[in-house]
Design a protein around this motif. Structure first.
Motif, PDB file in Angstrom:
ATOM      1  N   ARG A 301       1.064  -1.113   0.267  1.00  0.00           N
ATOM      2  CA  ARG A 301      -0.026   0.027  -0.030  1.00  0.00           C
ATOM      3  C   ARG A 301       1.000   1.147   0.070  1.00  0.00           C
ATOM      4  NH1 ARG A 301      -4.993  -1.895   1.512  1.00  0.00           N
ATOM      5  NH2 ARG A 301      -5.861   0.025   0.924  1.00  0.00           N
ATOM      6  N   VAL A 302       0.604   2.257  -0.915  1.00  0.00           N
ATOM      7  CA  VAL A 302       1.248   3.454  -0.678  1.00  0.00           C
ATOM      8  C   VAL A 302       0.047   4.378   0.004  1.00  0.00           C
ATOM      9  CG1 VAL A 302       1.972   5.277  -1.972  1.00  0.00           C
ATOM     10  CG2 VAL A 302       2.442   3.170  -2.915  1.00  0.00           C
ATOM     11  N   MET A 303       0.327   5.119   1.158  1.00  0.00           N
ATOM     12  CA  MET A 303      -0.671   5.858   1.607  1.00  0.00           C
ATOM     13  C   MET A 303      -0.209   7.238   1.466  1.00  0.00           C
ATOM     14  SD  MET A 303      -1.018   3.217   4.950  1.00  0.00           S
ATOM     15  CE  MET A 303       0.505   3.361   5.346  1.00  0.00           C
ATOM     16  N   GLY A 358      -0.460  -5.090  -8.340  1.00  0.00           N
ATOM     17  CA  GLY A 358      -0.998  -5.606  -6.975  1.00  0.00           C
ATOM     18  C   GLY A 358      -0.913  -4.532  -5.976  1.00  0.00           C
ATOM     19  N   HIS A 359      -0.265  -3.379  -6.189  1.00  0.00           N
ATOM     20  CA  HIS A 359      -0.127  -2.203  -5.250  1.00  0.00           C
ATOM     21  C   HIS A 359      -1.146  -1.371  -5.040  1.00  0.00           C
ATOM     22  CE1 HIS A 359       4.233  -2.877  -6.609  1.00  0.00           C
ATOM     23  NE2 HIS A 359       4.021  -4.037  -5.483  1.00  0.00           N
ATOM     24  N   ALA A 360      -2.039  -1.308  -3.720  1.00  0.00           N
ATOM     25  CA  ALA A 360      -2.818  -0.331  -3.554  1.00  0.00           C
ATOM     26  C   ALA A 360      -2.406   1.218  -3.493  1.00  0.00           C
ATOM     27  CB  ALA A 360      -3.715  -0.734  -2.351  1.00  0.00           C
ATOM     28  N   ILE A 361      -3.310   2.114  -3.622  1.00  0.00           N
ATOM     29  CA  ILE A 361      -2.775   3.418  -3.437  1.00  0.00           C
ATOM     30  C   ILE A 361      -3.821   4.121  -2.705  1.00  0.00           C
ATOM     31  CG2 ILE A 361      -2.073   5.753  -3.997  1.00  0.00           C
ATOM     32  CD1 ILE A 361      -0.903   4.488  -6.632  1.00  0.00           C
ATOM     33  N   TYR A 378      -8.004   7.971 -10.271  1.00  0.00           N
ATOM     34  CA  TYR A 378      -7.539   6.600 -10.946  1.00  0.00           C
ATOM     35  C   TYR A 378      -6.705   5.972  -9.861  1.00  0.00           C
ATOM     36  CZ  TYR A 378      -9.656   8.257 -15.282  1.00  0.00           C
ATOM     37  OH  TYR A 378     -10.480   8.416 -16.424  1.00  0.00           O
ATOM     38  N   LEU A 379      -5.933   6.765  -9.155  1.00  0.00           N
ATOM     39  CA  LEU A 379      -5.038   6.015  -8.181  1.00  0.00           C
ATOM     40  C   LEU A 379      -5.560   5.264  -7.252  1.00  0.00           C
ATOM     41  CD1 LEU A 379      -2.625   9.184  -7.067  1.00  0.00           C
ATOM     42  CD2 LEU A 379      -2.247   7.503  -8.911  1.00  0.00           C
ATOM     43  N   THR A 380      -6.926   5.495  -6.692  1.00  0.00           N
ATOM     44  CA  THR A 380      -7.675   4.758  -5.705  1.00  0.00           C
ATOM     45  C   THR A 380      -8.718   3.996  -6.368  1.00  0.00           C
ATOM     46  OG1 THR A 380      -9.194   6.765  -5.549  1.00  0.00           O
ATOM     47  CG2 THR A 380      -7.487   6.193  -3.710  1.00  0.00           C
ATOM     48  N   ASN A 381      -9.262   4.363  -7.736  1.00  0.00           N
ATOM     49  CA  ASN A 381     -10.235   3.367  -8.367  1.00  0.00           C
ATOM     50  C   ASN A 381      -9.594   2.325  -8.768  1.00  0.00           C
ATOM     51  OD1 ASN A 381     -11.927   5.437  -7.673  1.00  0.00           O
ATOM     52  ND2 ASN A 381     -12.543   6.163  -9.763  1.00  0.00           N
ATOM     53  N   ALA A 382      -8.431   2.319  -9.500  1.00  0.00           N
ATOM     54  CA  ALA A 382      -7.947   1.069 -10.316  1.00  0.00           C
ATOM     55  C   ALA A 382      -7.374   0.180  -9.177  1.00  0.00           C
ATOM     56  CB  ALA A 382      -6.735   1.475 -11.114  1.00  0.00           C
ATOM     57  N   THR A 383      -7.003   0.776  -7.920  1.00  0.00           N
ATOM     58  CA  THR A 383      -6.337  -0.208  -7.086  1.00  0.00           C
ATOM     59  C   THR A 383      -7.158  -0.541  -5.783  1.00  0.00           C
ATOM     60  OG1 THR A 383      -5.384   1.607  -5.755  1.00  0.00           O
ATOM     61  CG2 THR A 383      -4.160   1.075  -7.812  1.00  0.00           C
ATOM     62  N   ASN A 384      -8.377   0.024  -5.689  1.00  0.00           N
ATOM     63  CA  ASN A 384      -9.117  -0.179  -4.475  1.00  0.00           C
ATOM     64  C   ASN A 384      -8.526   0.108  -3.461  1.00  0.00           C
ATOM     65  OD1 ASN A 384     -11.847  -0.862  -3.621  1.00  0.00           O
ATOM     66  ND2 ASN A 384     -11.321  -2.810  -2.879  1.00  0.00           N
ATOM     67  N   PHE A 386      -8.038   3.116  -0.240  1.00  0.00           N
ATOM     68  CA  PHE A 386      -9.168   4.030   0.672  1.00  0.00           C
ATOM     69  C   PHE A 386      -9.017   5.559   0.133  1.00  0.00           C
ATOM     70  CE2 PHE A 386      -7.740   0.454   3.608  1.00  0.00           C
ATOM     71  CZ  PHE A 386      -8.901  -0.022   3.895  1.00  0.00           C
ATOM     72  N   MET A 387     -10.222   6.245   0.122  1.00  0.00           N
ATOM     73  CA  MET A 387     -10.108   7.645  -0.178  1.00  0.00           C
ATOM     74  C   MET A 387     -10.936   8.309   0.875  1.00  0.00           C
ATOM     75  SD  MET A 387     -11.981   9.592  -3.316  1.00  0.00           S
ATOM     76  CE  MET A 387     -10.942   9.077  -4.642  1.00  0.00           C
ATOM     77  N   VAL A 388     -10.488   9.182   1.616  1.00  0.00           N
ATOM     78  CA  VAL A 388     -10.757   9.714   2.631  1.00  0.00           C
ATOM     79  C   VAL A 388     -10.660  11.373   2.687  1.00  0.00           C
ATOM     80  CG1 VAL A 388     -11.056  10.116   5.279  1.00  0.00           C
ATOM     81  CG2 VAL A 388     -10.793   7.693   4.345  1.00  0.00           C
TER      82      VAL A 388
END
Length: 769
Positions: A301-303, A358-361, A378-384, A386-388
């Motif tokens: 995960r990239v947070m 397979g890396h989530a953002i 797209y960073l969150t939509n393509a990788t599922n 979190f968006m807060v």
């Protein structure tokens, strides 16, 4: 709600298998399937929490190539001959040797009818534990930065001890911190205005094959060949050299905590007429490049924590001069945004690189103004990821949402799956049209792939970078049996969902769900009786949201209206051109109401595309509870008539939890009657919705905004905007003018009653003059 033909209710089926279908009996031909309007589709929650799943510690038994379906309770088995027949391709397969003791009374769990869902723990563990890279914006106000640092330090204690962690900070420059160097703080600095190629980034960090084994910059000796936590690197010196930047939490927590606590605001001066120089795009590019070069196709995960728009370098959203306003909705509609297309293309490219591996953002935005989420979506939509979105990093919305994303299960493991693959298989009567959710295509063409495309289609497998117990994927199907080709009596169709993912424990898991539904001739009453109007509303809303990314909003609304009218024409009882005769069957009764509220709702598309049926319905049609003296709390109509001076209302929109005090209640509370003797029942009335609101807040993520307001107060607008305007400033009715009238709402929207009258007229073909 109409009862399905099978004994369990829709909710019970969802509890067992994590699946809800729009139709639970399927039309037998392509033509009849198109006439049902709502496509055969399902909402599937791969990691649905189940307490009764048996631990299966062996590899699954699969059918021969090219089928590869997994052994399930719908297979025909010959225990004497030790063979099984695959229901998907009808091939005969021998059982493997360790099934030698199988008998009709001694069956393994995967063949028992109650285990249509089963999870295998695979023997090959993940070579690398989960990876977390914190990407922190330092162009924040001091108060915001201090709050963010405090929350991040707390989060380190919630990560698995063997998880690898890294830190990138950014402002005018992007800095990659070398946490494996304990003698003094050390970091690699990238110029914020420059667009670095991935190859340049890994060479500068000493992660390329030529530099990985050599002496690292600064004269320090290169790391040993064994990677972090004793893991032998699969990429040789690539991963070994990354130990300077990515280390296990248990080894690096002290060092990382020190670095985070000593972070200061970006030192670059900012003139009063300019925005801070913030190189967000470069910072994310560095994180993605590090991961794809050292740990491809692993759970990571990239947070990203950002407090404003990118104003420097690649991914720039708005210039540094304040006189250049950040783009508005109007600008986007007119296609007159200076940086929009270039920034969107840049972030889309980053998302593709991350999702393939397979890396989530995740994006955590703490800012009262815009931060450029539309470009970065797209960073969150393509990788599922979190968006807060919160007003600030000091708010409970940010702190609790972020820390709740790191919640653990009863066994102490993070409630998230990493680097997943989702695959669907069907029997020959059905084909897959596509999936709508935060996935990318895995480009796998099988016999199950259909011609019609809904969502992300032309494949039977998808990459899901991140999974939670609530993650739900919408899968759409088409019936391909031509008209006039009869099916055998009692014929069933089968669907198998297979989810492969990396568990937080470091094991690979395989969750397999196999479901069966009956086919029926077109027009058979069992089809209408099997309609799940709640699931159908959510599945149609996902299509609407997907269309809204491509088409104009009015076109999407017209499509929703056409679909609703066609569904009513097909299943309602009516006499032609007689609206008064219009009657919907019981199982369809609230579907038009869902569509009415969907048309009016302002959904957060990112959250809707990941939510299960229950949470999605709350977003589409919020729930409203009424609290009054001498009666139990009760659900009431989401309507202006529900506002009363002597009641308290509790509204749940999923994104907001609102307590609304009627005029009289608010006046008594301000007079502090609740603190006086003899008014104990008033005190209890005030406390009841507060307690219920806390229960709603308990497991929701992201955390809803909590609002307490009074009738006539400015924040009452959050409630009024959601209510059906049955009483408006145009109807002539005003508050208190009749026994059933509520508060007038100032809106030009039509009411549900008017909407239904129009629907009836159009459905029966009556003149609308």
């Amino acid at each position: 709600m109409a009862a399905p033909l099978v004994n369990p209710t829709f909710d019970e089926i969802e509890e067992q298998d994590g699946v809800r279908f729009s139709w639970n009996t399927w039309p037998s031909t392509r033509l009849e399937a198109t006439r049902t309007v709502v496509p055969i589709s399902s909402l599937y929650t791969p990691l649905k929490e189940r307490v009764d799943l048996p631990p299966v510690m062996y590899e699954p038994v699969t059918c021969k190539a090219p089928c590869r379906a997994i052994l399930n309770p719908f297979c025909s088995i010959d225990t004497r001959g030790k063979i099984w027949i695959c229901p998907f391709c009808l091939q005969r397969n021998p059982f493997p040797p360790h099934y030698k003791d199988i008998t009709p009374t001694n069956l393994p769990p995967e063949l028992l009818p109650k285990y249509t869902t089963i999870e295998y723990t695979l023997s090959r563990p993940a070579q690398v534990p989960p990876i977390f890279i914190f990407v922190i914006d330092t162009c924040l106000d001091q108060e915001d930065l201090d709050a963010l640092k405090e929350t991040i330090v707390i989060s380190l204690s919630l990560l698995p001890p063997n998880a690898l962690v890294g830190l990138i900070t950014y402002g005018t420059m992007a800095q990659v911190h070398e946490i494996g160097y304990a003698d003094c703080p050390k970091s690699y600095v990238f110029r914020g205005s420059k667009d670095y190629a991935p190859k340049q980034i890994i060479e500068m960090l000493g992660l390329s094959p030529s530099s990985a084994g050599a002496t690292r910059p600064g004269g320090a000796a290169g790391p040993s060949a064994t990677g972090p936590g004793g893991i032998r690197p699969v990429q040789g010196s690539f991963q070994a050299s990354a130990t300077r930047f990515l280390m296990p939490v248990q080894q690096a927590e002290f060092q990382l905590t020190q670095i985070v606590e000593q972070l200061t605001r970006d030192p670059w001066p900012v003139a009063s007429d300019r925005r801070p120089m913030r190189c967000t795009g470069l910072a994310v590019n560095v994180a993605v490049s590090m991961l794809e070069s050292t740990f491809p196709s692993t759970g990571a995960r990239v947070m990203l924590f950002t407090g404003g728009p990118c104003t420097e370098g690649p991914g720039l959203v708005v210039g540094q001069e304040l006189r250049e306003p950040i783009r508005s909705h109007h600008d986007i509609d007119r296609d007159s945004v200076k940086h929009f297309k270039k920034a969107t293309k840049f972030y889309e490219g980053l998302s593709k690189r991350a999702s393939v591996n397979g890396h989530a953002i995740d994006i955590y935005a703490g800012c009262l103004d815009q931060v450029g989420l539309l470009e970065m979506k797209y960073l969150t939509n393509a990788t599922n990821g979190f968006m807060v979105i919160a007003d600030s990093f000091t708010t409970a919305i940010f702190k609790q949402s972020f820390l709740r994303s790191l919640a653990k299960d009863e066994a102490g493991f993070l409630q998230m799956g990493f680097n997943g693959t989702f695959e669907v298989m069907t029997t020959k009567e059905l084909k897959i049209s596509g999936v709508i959710g935060h996935v990318i295509s895995a480009n796998k063409k099988t016999a199950s792939v259909g011609e019609t495309e809904i969502g992300i289609g032309q494949t039977s497998a998808w990459k899901v970078c991140s999974l939670t117990p609530k993650t739900s994927l919408a899968v759409y199907f088409e019936v391909v049996t031509p008209a006039g080709q009869p099916l055998a009596p009692g014929a069933n169709g089968l669907i198998q969902y297979v989810t492969h993912y990396q568990h937080a424990s470091g094991q690979f898991r395989l969750r397999v769900t196999t479901v069966s539904r009956a086919f029926a001739e077109g027009g058979h009453p069992s089809i209408a009786a099997s309609f799940d109007q709640e699931a159908a509303a959510v599945l149609m809303s996902r299509i609407a949201v997907f269309k809204a990314e491509i088409d104009d909003s009015p076109d999407v609304l017209r499509w929703l209206d056409r679909m609703l009218i066609r569904l009513c024409q097909k299943f309602a009882d009516y006499r032609k051109e007689d609206p008064a005769s219009f009657r919907l069957p019981e199982g369809f009764g609230i579907y038009p109401q869902f569509m009415f509220h969907l048309r009016r709702s302002k959904l957060e598309r990112h959250v809707l595309n990941d939510a299960d049926v229950n949470n999605s319905l709350i977003m589409i049609q919020p729930t409203l509870m009424s609290y009054a003296f001498d009666k139990e709390p009760e659900p009431v109509l989401l309507d202006s008539v529900s506002i009363r001076p002597d009641v308290i209302l509790l509204l749940d929109t999923f994104f907001h939890i609102l307590i609304f005090h009627g005029e009289t209640i608010a006046a008594w509370r301000k007079a502090e009657y609740q603190n006086q003797e003899g008014y104990e029942n008033f005190k209890e009335l005030l406390e009841a919705p507060v307690q219920d609101a806390q229960e709603l807040l308990a497991d929701r993520n992201p955390i809803p905004r909590y609002i307490v307001c009074d009738q006539g107060g400015s924040q009452a607008r959050f409630l009024l905007s959601k209510l059906n305007p049955s009483t408006t400033h145009m109807t002539g009715g005003t508050y208190g003018s009749g026994p059933t009238s509520g508060q007038a709402i100032f809106t030009d929207d039509v009411s549900l009653q008017v909407f239904m009258e129009h629907l009836k007229r159009l459905a029966v073909g009556a003149s609308t003059s």
